[in-house]
Design an enzyme around this catalytic site. Structure first.
Site, PDB file in Angstrom:
ATOM      1  CB  CYS A 134     -18.466 -36.712  13.070  1.00 34.86           C
ATOM      2  SG  CYS A 134     -19.174 -35.080  13.294  1.00 34.86           S
ATOM      3  CB  THR A 135     -14.791 -34.989  10.168  1.00 39.06           C
ATOM      4  OG1 THR A 135     -14.464 -36.356   9.860  1.00 39.06           O
ATOM      5  CG2 THR A 135     -13.672 -34.110   9.622  1.00 39.06           C
TER       6      THR A 135
END
Length: 217
Positions: free
Chosen positions: A131-132
C-alpha cells in the site's frame, strides 16, 4: 528474522512463523510500502527473490499521485486492487485505525476476495503486495494470511506491531490494539480466516492454493 520479518530496503518477507502444519516458508509472499522509489537494484532483488506478481492495494488517486515502478517493468505482472476506497484519508486523519480495520473487514469483502484470488491463482513466482506505508492495508491482508496458516494470535499481533521498527515509524503508527481488534472480529463474526474467506465467496480451490503457498496444504 524477527517475528517473521526480514527487511530488504523497507520490504519484508512473510515467513518463519509457525503455522498449523509447520513453519511458513520464506519467499512466497512479501509485504511492502510504496514502490514509487524502487530502483533497478531493488527490482533485481525482487526478481532474485522470485517475485513475479505485484499487487498494489492503493486507491486510484494514490497510484496516480505516486506511481509503482514495477508496473512499468515487463518482468512483473502488475495488479492494482484498491482495498479501501474514497474516504480513507479521513480515517487516517482521525487516527481511528481500529475503526478503519473493522470497517474494512465488513464493508470491503469483495476487494478482499479479489486480492486473495489474485494471490491464489498466480502460478509461478512469489507475490509482493503493498500500500503506501506498508502497515494498514498490507497489515490486514497479512493478518488474514497468517490466521489462515494457523499462526498464534499473539504472534500475528507482534508481527504487525514490529512493522513500525522496520518502516522506521513511531510505534504509535502500528498500535497492537488495532490488529488485535481486527483478529477478534475476524473470529467472532466469521470463525477466523478460513470462515471469512469462505463467507466472502473465495473458491475452495483458491483457499487450498493459499494454504499450500503458506506451507500448510
Amino acid at each position: 528474522t524477527i517475528a517473521g520479518w526480514a527487511s530488504y530496503n523497507k520490504w519484508a518477507l512473510l515467513g518463519g512463523l509457525r503455522g498449523t502444519r509447520g513453519i511458513i516458508p520464506h519467499e512466497r509472499f512479501y509485504r511492502s510500502g510504496t514502490l514509487v522509489a524502487a530502483d533497478e537494484a531493488d527490482r533485481q532483488l525482487f526478481r532474485q527473490r522470485g517475485v513475479t506478481l505485484d499487487i498494489d492495494l492503493r486507491t486510484v488517486f494514490e497510484a496516480e499521485n505516486q506511481g509503482d515502478t514495477l508496473s512499468r517493468d515487463p518482468r512483473f505482472t502488475y495488479r492494482r486492487i484498491s482495498l479501501l476506497g474514497v474516504g480513507i484519508a479521513d480515517w487516517f486523519r482521525a487516527g481511528n485505525l481500529r475503526g478503519l480495520y473493522l470497517h474494512a473487514l465488513d464493508d470491503h469483502q469483495d476487494t478482499f476476495r479479489e486480492v486473495f484470488h489474485a494471490m491464489a491463482t498466480h502460478g509461478d513466482g512469489a507475490v509482493v503486495y503493498h500500500c503506501t506505508s506498508g502497515k494498514d492495508r498490507t497489515g490486514m491482508v497479512t493478518a488474514i494470511l497468517l490466521d489462515l496458516a494457523g499462526v498464534a494470535r499473539d504472534a500475528i499481533v507482534d508481527d504487525y506491531a514490529i512493522s513500525a521498527h522496520y518502516l522506521e515509524r513511531s510505534g504509535s503508527n502500528s498500535p497492537p490494539g488495532a490488529i488485535a481488534a481486527f483478529l477478534d472480529a475476524l473470529h467472532a463474526k466469521y470463525g477466523g480466516a478460513l470462515g471469512f474467506l469462505t463467507h466472502i465467496g473465495l473458491a475452495q480451490t483458491d483457499i487450498q492454493s493459499l494454504l499450500e503457498k503458506l506451507g500448510q496444504g
